[in-house]
Design a protein around this motif. Sequence first.
Motif, short mmCIF file in Angstrom:
data_model
loop_
_atom_site.label_atom_id
_atom_site.label_comp_id
_atom_site.label_asym_id
_atom_site.label_seq_id
_atom_site.Cartn_x
_atom_site.Cartn_y
_atom_site.Cartn_z
N THR A 148 -14.50 -15.76 64.70
CA THR A 148 -13.63 -16.13 65.98
C THR A 148 -12.69 -15.29 66.00
O THR A 148 -12.02 -15.33 67.20
CB THR A 148 -13.25 -17.75 65.85
OG1 THR A 148 -12.50 -17.74 64.72
CG2 THR A 148 -14.61 -18.61 65.73
N TYR A 149 -12.27 -14.38 65.16
CA TYR A 149 -10.94 -13.81 65.48
C TYR A 149 -10.90 -12.56 66.30
O TYR A 149 -9.76 -12.43 66.91
CB TYR A 149 -10.23 -13.40 64.23
CG TYR A 149 -9.61 -14.63 63.46
CD1 TYR A 149 -8.18 -15.07 63.71
CD2 TYR A 149 -10.55 -15.31 62.50
CE1 TYR A 149 -7.76 -16.21 63.03
CE2 TYR A 149 -9.80 -16.50 62.03
CZ TYR A 149 -8.38 -17.10 62.19
OH TYR A 149 -7.85 -18.12 61.47
N PRO A 150 -11.85 -12.02 66.97
CA PRO A 150 -13.09 -11.79 66.43
C PRO A 150 -13.26 -10.79 65.32
O PRO A 150 -12.16 -9.88 65.15
CB PRO A 150 -13.83 -11.56 67.63
CG PRO A 150 -12.79 -10.85 68.51
CD PRO A 150 -11.66 -11.42 68.18
N THR A 206 -7.73 -18.06 66.38
CA THR A 206 -7.53 -16.83 67.07
C THR A 206 -6.08 -16.58 66.79
O THR A 206 -5.27 -17.15 66.11
CB THR A 206 -7.62 -17.03 68.61
OG1 THR A 206 -6.73 -17.99 69.04
CG2 THR A 206 -9.16 -17.49 68.83
N PHE A 207 -5.94 -15.35 67.25
CA PHE A 207 -4.54 -14.56 67.08
C PHE A 207 -3.76 -14.66 68.40
O PHE A 207 -4.33 -14.23 69.52
CB PHE A 207 -4.51 -13.15 66.51
CG PHE A 207 -5.11 -13.09 65.30
CD1 PHE A 207 -4.29 -13.80 64.10
CD2 PHE A 207 -6.22 -12.38 65.05
CE1 PHE A 207 -4.74 -13.78 62.96
CE2 PHE A 207 -6.62 -12.43 63.63
CZ PHE A 207 -6.09 -13.16 62.57
N ASP A 208 -2.37 -15.22 68.68
CA ASP A 208 -1.76 -15.20 69.72
C ASP A 208 -0.55 -14.02 69.71
O ASP A 208 0.15 -14.08 68.82
CB ASP A 208 -0.99 -16.43 69.98
CG ASP A 208 -0.29 -16.68 71.19
OD1 ASP A 208 -0.85 -16.48 72.32
OD2 ASP A 208 1.10 -16.82 71.03
N ASN A 209 -0.66 -13.46 70.70
CA ASN A 209 0.36 -11.97 70.80
C ASN A 209 1.68 -12.51 71.08
O ASN A 209 2.65 -12.00 70.59
CB ASN A 209 0.17 -10.86 71.81
CG ASN A 209 -0.94 -10.04 71.55
OD1 ASN A 209 -1.24 -10.09 70.31
ND2 ASN A 209 -1.72 -9.57 72.33
N ALA A 210 1.82 -13.66 71.53
CA ALA A 210 3.19 -14.06 71.91
C ALA A 210 4.04 -14.39 70.84
O ALA A 210 5.32 -14.51 70.73
CB ALA A 210 3.24 -15.15 73.11
N THR A 211 3.34 -15.58 69.79
CA THR A 211 4.21 -16.18 68.64
C THR A 211 3.55 -15.75 67.40
O THR A 211 4.24 -16.12 66.21
CB THR A 211 4.03 -17.60 68.88
OG1 THR A 211 2.55 -17.89 69.02
CG2 THR A 211 4.61 -17.99 70.42
N GLU A 212 2.60 -14.98 67.29
CA GLU A 212 1.86 -14.73 65.97
C GLU A 212 1.65 -13.14 65.60
O GLU A 212 1.14 -12.93 64.87
CB GLU A 212 0.40 -15.48 65.92
CG GLU A 212 0.44 -16.83 66.16
CD GLU A 212 -0.98 -17.43 66.17
OE1 GLU A 212 -0.95 -18.62 65.75
OE2 GLU A 212 -1.98 -17.01 66.46
N ARG A 213 2.44 -12.48 66.43
CA ARG A 213 2.38 -10.94 66.15
C ARG A 213 3.87 -10.39 65.76
O ARG A 213 4.62 -10.75 66.37
CB ARG A 213 1.82 -10.40 67.55
CG ARG A 213 1.62 -8.67 67.18
CD ARG A 213 1.27 -8.06 68.62
NE ARG A 213 0.80 -6.66 68.37
CZ ARG A 213 1.73 -5.79 68.54
NH1 ARG A 213 3.17 -5.97 68.90
NH2 ARG A 213 1.25 -4.24 68.35
N ALA A 214 3.87 -9.34 64.92
CA ALA A 214 5.00 -8.57 64.49
C ALA A 214 4.49 -7.19 64.42
O ALA A 214 3.42 -6.81 64.05
CB ALA A 214 5.54 -9.03 63.31
#
Length: 634
Positions: free
Chosen positions: A337-339, A437-445
């Motif tokens: 799913t991430y994918p 899934t990965f969220d760019n706003a709150t889950e990325r650095a």
Amino acid sequence: MIKKTTTHLSSVGVALLLAAPSVYAVCPVGTSTVNFTWDGAGSGNNAVWNYGNSSNTYTVNYTDTNGSPAAVDITMSLRDPNNINVDPDVRDAGKHHYDPAGGCLPNPDPLIQPPAVDEWPSNGSIDDPWDSDCYGQPSSLVTGTRMAYGPGFLTWVSLSSDHNQEMFLDFSFSRPAHLMDNFTIGDIDAAGLLYTYNNFHASESPGNSFQDEVGFKASMNGTDVPISIFNPGSALTVTGAIARANYNSAQNNNVAPTDPLGTISAASTAPIDKFSIMYSNGQDDAADEQANPNLYSWWSGTHGATNGASDNHAVRVSGFTFCMAEPPKDFGDAPATYPTLKANNGANHLMSQQLYLGNCVDGDSDGQVTATPSGDDSATGSVTYGTCATAGADEDAITPVSLTDGQTAPSINVKTHNTTGADATLACWIDYNGDKTFDNATERASTAVANNATTATLTLPNVPATASTTTGGSTVMRCRLASTASEISNATGAANTGEIEDHPVTLTAAPPACATITNTTNVTKITETDSNAANNTASAAIQANCAVSKTDLKVTKTASKTTVRHGDTVTYTITLENDSDVIATAVKVGDNLPSSLTFVSATPSQGTFANGVWDVGNVAARAKLTLMLEVTVK
């Protein structure tokens, strides 16, 4: 380096002599046909090489096996350790022994009689090599495209004073390639020393006798790859991976550039990343000059015999075809799913020897979906760059990560390999909310990775207060390293360099905060009238979940008598109590007697007493100790 010797030419490398038709005429299944062309060919990349160039990089575009645009870089470098590539009349102010500067004549020395004349037609052309420097200017007989051999070919010129002098053209491929059978060198020919002596002015010798000699070498990651030789012309002799023109001292064995008599083709038998050509004057011309110095006595009488002197002979280098397999790629191994899979636009990177995570990266045909990211570590890829501690274990950039609910600005250390010559970008995502899934706003650095950096510290987003609950205590982190930041702005899709690694992450609940807990007891019922209701309530407080607890020592002192006379004995009782749940260490208690009292004895329940100091030592939590001190009144 391709190295020729006069007796062991086969030591240059392994070469297979094959006849047409060839098995190397068509690219293998699963690879793409790519054409490298020289300027003026009319199609392809039309590579330009100008007079005086030493190294150029050409980007060759093609369509890969998936029908997608692709490109490969080819760097061509001229290695000329003996400075034999262009006529020194132009470059070195007339230092060549046989053709000094100053126009078209071979040698204007007035001592040469009869005077030197230009006896070769077509000044400065391939047919008149002696005059390549007419009027002190470089003519078309210099190394470059659109020179003596015209458009679509590279003219490669040699001028040497000894046949052991060599120069090289190195073709370096940015990714492994399979060289086809049309890498062709033409116009490999010769002119004999006696022929020159019999037909031209004395000073035309020994410079205008020559023997073209070319050699081939291929390698992959520094290891030699055998060369296959195709269709050598009948005017050539092939020994190992070296071809030289047949030489006869009394003959002019000149051939036209298009004549197959002086043409040879080469191919690689396996994928390569470097292909080299050697060019020099041949050993037969050298032997002829050594044996017959009388044919150029104007020079040898003073300077001795030469050993393969030559002036401005050239060969023609064609464009060529090579085959490119689909570039090795690295995929992830997180749940689908991430994918992760290619079909779902899963994250993938074209592999590079200059940029990857950890100690190594290996090639994958697709993403390797596993519930807990680990699939990419359990399979050895088709191609490996770097050195894995265990074969296939390329997910080695990050040690196991464990985070706590509510943790602010957690950081991780990421092992990197960046020798690209420029900064790269590292980006990581963590699925904090457990939505797969990965969220760019709150889950990325992200952070920059400097050239030659071996590690990078990345500050991750703050951990939500309920992350361990929403994820069930475990989640997935994806990290991507690439040269171009925009290619990894998302956790999906392709990047043209670098690597992707997926890792499991453990999330734990934060411990309860430090707090003071107070427990209160009340008198709730009485039949009589209470004369003092204020003391009907009592409380006790404790500290819970505090990182550091404090000790609390309490001292009390009583006397056995309160009224005394001279000579009376009094016993003081000193009580030391640890009123906490933490041990008190190295405790000492001082008791200095007034001058009106005389010390008699001391009896401590723990430790010793001397000189007014009770050395107690450690006092256990909630422990109570006593010191009995007996004195007399003066």
